[in-house]
Design an enzyme around this catalytic site. Structure first.
Site, PDB file in Angstrom:
ATOM      1  N   ASP A  10      40.177  40.972  37.387  1.00  0.00           N
ATOM      2  CA  ASP A  10      39.777  40.539  38.618  1.00  0.00           C
ATOM      3  C   ASP A  10      39.903  41.866  39.623  1.00  0.00           C
ATOM      4  O   ASP A  10      40.486  42.885  39.168  1.00  0.00           O
ATOM      5  CB  ASP A  10      40.596  39.510  39.160  1.00  0.00           C
ATOM      6  CG  ASP A  10      40.597  39.207  40.706  1.00  0.00           C
ATOM      7  OD1 ASP A  10      39.713  38.880  41.022  1.00  0.00           O
ATOM      8  OD2 ASP A  10      41.754  39.400  41.354  1.00  0.00           O
ATOM      9  N   ILE A  11      39.373  41.827  40.923  1.00  0.00           N
ATOM     10  CA  ILE A  11      39.330  43.014  41.685  1.00  0.00           C
ATOM     11  C   ILE A  11      40.441  42.950  42.569  1.00  0.00           C
ATOM     12  O   ILE A  11      41.445  43.805  42.734  1.00  0.00           O
ATOM     13  CB  ILE A  11      38.097  43.171  42.238  1.00  0.00           C
ATOM     14  CG1 ILE A  11      36.937  43.620  41.183  1.00  0.00           C
ATOM     15  CG2 ILE A  11      38.179  44.355  43.217  1.00  0.00           C
ATOM     16  CD1 ILE A  11      35.566  43.770  41.636  1.00  0.00           C
ATOM     17  N   LYS A 186      34.960  31.583  36.742  1.00  0.00           N
ATOM     18  CA  LYS A 186      35.118  32.804  35.891  1.00  0.00           C
ATOM     19  C   LYS A 186      35.280  32.468  34.436  1.00  0.00           C
ATOM     20  O   LYS A 186      34.476  33.426  33.559  1.00  0.00           O
ATOM     21  CB  LYS A 186      36.395  33.730  36.354  1.00  0.00           C
ATOM     22  CG  LYS A 186      36.162  34.289  37.719  1.00  0.00           C
ATOM     23  CD  LYS A 186      37.452  35.048  37.972  1.00  0.00           C
ATOM     24  CE  LYS A 186      37.444  35.523  39.410  1.00  0.00           C
ATOM     25  NZ  LYS A 186      38.439  36.600  39.788  1.00  0.00           N
TER      26      LYS A 186
END
Length: 259
Positions: A10-11, A186
């Site tokens: 994830d960012i 996701k």
């Protein structure tokens, strides 16, 4: 060399810290993974144009964006799952009556249905990106949209959840939620990639911290929640590492035996 693995990051809150900066330790770790022959990928709720610089900096060309609705493998689009436009049009009418603006998003740009609004400013500014939605209330017409942002205070999204079963709603900011196709996540985007690559579940890894990471951390065999994650996110992960601010990526990679 160990058997090749694929690691999804994830960012926001995972690769990037609270100030939207990439810790140097995380960057070095990612290059070590690549040097060891592993595939490093991103799995984010962001639009592709919101993390282009990060992909270039890390040399990453495989990613799950829009929480699974726009998936790219080795620079080529692998899978898309657009929103139901007629249902979105109806939702937009309701939202306008409630003074809840929306921002339409495709793979190239984002457009707001109102000229300006404090909620949009307040939430988009926290992303610290160099692009801001401009005004085009008809941007949803004649194109595929993969996510829409609905700007409404916490608790007020219930009316939309009850009234529009074509969508899932995931809050990412006190005044904004993501509108996604029903069942999109996701996890689904990741499955498209790993099936194409043929990598076994034992060699799949995922790191995340947010509510939109729950499906990913539940389904990926070697899942790691960041120390700064919410408790309900930590509860579904196989491992919990340190905070992103405290070299959490490096620590987590060591926990799962990749470093």
């Amino acid at each position: 060399m160990k058997e090749q693995g694929v690691i999804f990051f994830d960012i926001d809150g995972t690769l990037l810290n609270h100030d939207k900066e990439l810790p140097s330790s995380s960057k070095k770790a990612i290059f070590k993974l690549k040097e060891a022959g592993h595939i490093v990928a991103i799995a984010t709720g962001r639009a592709p144009f919101m993390f282009e610089d990060l992909r270039k900096e890390l040399g990453i060309d495989t990613y799950v964006s829009y929480n699974g609705q726009y998936v790219v493998l080795n620079g080529e689009v692998l899978y898309t799952n657009p929103l139901n436009i007629p249902a979105l049009e109806e939702l937009t009418k309701v939202a306008l009556n409630n003074d809840h603006p929306v921002v339409f998003m495709d793979h190239e740009d984002m457009k707001a249905n109102v000229p300006e609004h404090n909620y949009i400013n307040e939430s988009i500014e926290t992303l610290k990106i160099d692009r801001f939605p401009t005004h085009d209330p008809l941007y949803y017409k004649g194109r595929d949209l993969y996510q829409t942002l609905l700007f409404c205070p916490e608790g007020t999204e219930q009316q939309y959840e009850n009234g529009f079963d074509a969508f899932d709603f995931v809050r990412w900011h006190p005044v904004s939620v993501d509108i996604l196709p029903k069942g999109g996540s996701k996890a689904i985007g990741i499955k498209k990639i790993v099936d194409q690559l043929g990598i076994t579940s034992e060699r799949q890894y995922a790191f995340g911290d947010g509510l939109n990471d729950i499906e990913m951390l539940t389904t990926v065999t070697n899942s790691v929640a960041m120390g700064n994650a919410e408790d309900k996110v930590k509860a579904v992960a196989k491992h919990v590492t340190k905070s992103v601010e405290d070299d959490g990526i490096v620590h987590g990679l060591k926990m799962v035996g990749l470093l």
